[in-house]
Design an enzyme around this catalytic site. Sequence first.
Site, short mmCIF file in Angstrom:
data_model
loop_
_atom_site.label_atom_id
_atom_site.label_comp_id
_atom_site.label_asym_id
_atom_site.label_seq_id
_atom_site.Cartn_x
_atom_site.Cartn_y
_atom_site.Cartn_z
N ASP A 107 1.05 -0.99 0.03
CA ASP A 107 0.15 0.06 -0.34
C ASP A 107 0.85 1.50 0.16
O ASP A 107 1.58 0.90 0.60
CB ASP A 107 -1.29 -0.47 1.49
CG ASP A 107 -0.77 0.15 2.88
OD1 ASP A 107 0.63 -0.23 2.66
OD2 ASP A 107 -1.62 0.05 3.65
N SER A 108 -0.13 2.00 -0.38
CA SER A 108 0.70 3.24 -0.30
C SER A 108 1.87 4.18 0.32
O SER A 108 2.18 5.47 0.87
CB SER A 108 0.36 4.26 -1.07
OG SER A 108 -0.71 5.31 -0.80
N GLY A 109 1.34 3.86 1.52
CA GLY A 109 1.25 5.03 2.77
C GLY A 109 -0.01 5.98 3.72
O GLY A 109 -0.20 6.68 4.82
N GLY A 110 -0.83 6.52 2.11
CA GLY A 110 -1.44 6.94 2.35
C GLY A 110 -2.57 6.65 3.28
O GLY A 110 -3.01 7.30 4.78
N PHE A 111 -3.02 6.14 4.01
CA PHE A 111 -3.74 5.34 4.73
C PHE A 111 -2.73 4.97 6.60
O PHE A 111 -4.22 6.19 7.63
CB PHE A 111 -4.38 3.82 4.61
CG PHE A 111 -5.37 3.31 6.27
CD1 PHE A 111 -6.41 4.04 6.21
CD2 PHE A 111 -4.64 2.11 6.98
CE1 PHE A 111 -7.48 3.05 7.17
CE2 PHE A 111 -5.70 2.31 8.28
CZ PHE A 111 -7.17 2.47 8.57
N GLN A 203 -11.93 7.18 -4.19
CA GLN A 203 -12.32 7.64 -2.63
C GLN A 203 -13.68 8.50 -2.68
O GLN A 203 -14.95 8.00 -3.90
CB GLN A 203 -11.62 8.91 -2.51
CG GLN A 203 -9.75 8.47 -1.97
CD GLN A 203 -9.89 7.39 -0.51
OE1 GLN A 203 -10.89 7.91 -0.14
NE2 GLN A 203 -9.03 6.51 -0.16
N ASP A 280 -7.74 -7.56 1.77
CA ASP A 280 -6.59 -7.89 2.53
C ASP A 280 -7.38 -7.61 4.02
O ASP A 280 -8.10 -6.55 3.80
CB ASP A 280 -5.26 -6.64 2.61
CG ASP A 280 -5.91 -5.34 2.48
OD1 ASP A 280 -6.09 -4.52 1.68
OD2 ASP A 280 -5.64 -5.02 4.03
N CYS A 318 -12.63 -28.39 8.89
CA CYS A 318 -11.33 -27.43 8.43
C CYS A 318 -10.44 -28.72 8.70
O CYS A 318 -10.15 -29.71 9.27
CB CYS A 318 -10.56 -26.44 9.44
SG CYS A 318 -9.39 -26.35 8.94
N CYS A 320 -7.33 -27.53 8.59
CA CYS A 320 -5.86 -27.38 9.14
C CYS A 320 -4.96 -27.75 9.84
O CYS A 320 -5.50 -28.17 10.56
CB CYS A 320 -6.11 -25.75 9.31
SG CYS A 320 -6.50 -25.75 11.45
N CYS A 323 -6.45 -27.93 13.46
CA CYS A 323 -7.73 -28.64 13.41
C CYS A 323 -7.50 -29.69 13.42
O CYS A 323 -8.14 -30.97 14.05
CB CYS A 323 -8.75 -28.26 12.60
SG CYS A 323 -9.61 -26.34 12.75
N HIS A 349 -5.17 -21.00 11.81
CA HIS A 349 -6.73 -21.83 10.85
C HIS A 349 -7.24 -20.57 10.17
O HIS A 349 -7.76 -20.95 9.69
CB HIS A 349 -7.73 -22.62 12.72
CG HIS A 349 -9.10 -22.12 12.21
ND1 HIS A 349 -9.07 -23.37 11.46
CD2 HIS A 349 -9.73 -21.69 12.26
CE1 HIS A 349 -10.97 -22.93 11.60
NE2 HIS A 349 -11.07 -21.93 12.32
ZN LIG Z 1 -8.35 -25.27 10.86
#
Ligand SMILES: [Zn+2]
Length: 696
Positions: A107-111, A203, A280, A318, A320, A323, A349
Amino acid sequence: MQGCGSSRQAAKPVTRLDFELEATAAGSRARAAHFRTLHNEVLTPTFMPVGTHATVRAQSREDLLASGAQVLLANTYHLLLRPGVEIFEKFGGIHRFMNWPRAVLTDSGGFQIFSLPGSRTLREEGAEFTSYVDRTTIHLSPERSIATQKAIGADIMMVLDQCVPSTVERGVAREAMELTLRWAHRSLAARGDSPQALFGIVQGASYDDLRVESARAVAQMPFDGFAIGGLAVGESAAQREECTALVTEHLPEDRPRYLMGVGTTRDLIEAVHRGVDMFDCILPTALAKQGVAFTSLGRRDLRRAAYRGMEGPIDPACDCYTCKTFSIAYLFHLNRVRETLGWQLLGRHNIHFYMQLMRRMREHILAGTWLEFYHAQREVLDARDRYGRAPTHITKAQRFKLSMQLGRFEVTVRDGIGHIRDRISGEVMHPVSDPSQEAHRLYVEQPRLIERLNAADEASNGAPLVVWDVGLGAAANAMAAIHAIESQAGVIGAPPGASAAPCAERRRLTLVSFENDLDALNLALRHPRWFRHLHHAAPRQLLAQGRWESRTGIDWRLLHGHFAVRKTDAPPPDIIFFDPFSYKTDRELWTLAMFRDLADLCANKAVELFTYSYSTSVRAAMLAAGFFVAKGMGTGPKAETTIALSPCAAALPHRRELLGREWLGKWRRSDAQIPFGASPRDDSWRETVSAHPQFQ
Ligand SMILES: [Zn+2]
């Protein structure tokens, strides 16, 4: 102007990503697409884990790779301060610095400039702020932001924008939107002929006309993709969804769309429905730190004492590492004592769950089943954690509806008979009109269970007959067996005239039920009027103590957990009732690997496996694993079912109708030839099925 418009339409857009749209769902704007970055191909919709400081908090690189993360997000603002651009220049970029082989978006840093506390001033030229590291003054212009992102080596860079809360007054929103547009032009010029992709940002706060104006203007510029900024900063979910829909309508079809900083699992599915491709968010790892998991049952908050002693994985659906390996009780404990491992395991997870959710969205868009999936999921995803909590302030009708649901299951009643339905996949257990009857026919009559128990011969040598009941569900199959034995033994309640064989002469039965989610049985037990087969002491005792024994020689045991793990804890079977949900719900139970495991366990024993499925892929998996496969009796709308025999069982005299060469011919022409879960790299199964002794 018109000439200009038509030439723009004809020209292929200037893009460094080779974005290709694969499908748009009917009745929705949900899209599946792919594009190529400098490092890898990215399949969308996709979620990008946030690696603020060139690391995703508490997650190892290997776990991120295994989760299927295709793009990591890194933070220009933070990386500019530490480690500083010169380090990236020395290492030739972030990929080598953190040894990450896939794409990175910065990201650009603006946020951060506009949201983090600290002094800052804003001019046309750029923003000026005080470093939180050493209190020096830093100038960040669109040009400096792009230069920094170039040095970081991002595959996808973002333009510097002025990010304002969505709730600011109109004049402020307009100024920020217009400044962002002017900075967008300067960012494009600063990018020059770099092969790195650059996204523009829409925006306009919560003002529809400003959002549309911004989207139209940004869409005219030769960006490689478009982001929707300034959301997830104070507006309601409904406002956010409306704004997303409005903006995507004005963005070109032929480039990716990225909703910045959003969100919960439910936010993601709502935004995909409205035409967004990329996301994200810090939530998967940030909430993991607090002890909160996103699961197929909604949120689970491990700060709640209800989970203190709970067995089973945090998400029964799940697969993973967390789990597969740890109970909720253990994760609860780690969270309570604030051990880093707890944060790490829950984060792992959560990221896996997010990535898996994105992949499932993509599959459903491509398969043309998006709308069903969307409607089923949006109620479940991110549902409030009510486990162990009594519902309050609800109407009688709502209370009734809630009483009909537990975890991922609900009761549906047809003609006075209850059925258990999986709310996530929509699948119903024993969908025929009378589940008890079907259970009796398929799993008692067909295996000749009573005859085999009565024929206690020398060969059995006093050993019990072992039956595996894979997928206990609401115990229809296990109870069909128990009722049949008890009625035969003349236990009270048996039909008049039932002949009673003295217990001593009969072989004993060890019935082992496997189940990883006991909610189905718990739910059915709450509604005895619709589940008459449960009018018996056995199921409650099984749940309470894990075991029920009867004087008629039945020893019923429960192995709670994943079948793949628990199967080695049971004595080897003579008969298997194989009745889990189908492949689309209980994937791993129907794979070639699973049938190979089973065939190994049954290698030296005469074993018959009975299942309702007659799918070509399932039968191919059984044959490829070394079973002999026969037709089973029909039930409900199904003309036939399936019986698998171990080689020893096939060698004994049996009355099963093995599939013949005619089936083999059908299999060769079928598009369901490939056994479920077979590796595309190893097709040795093809030869094993063709050369199977049952077809010779
Ligand atoms: Zn899991």
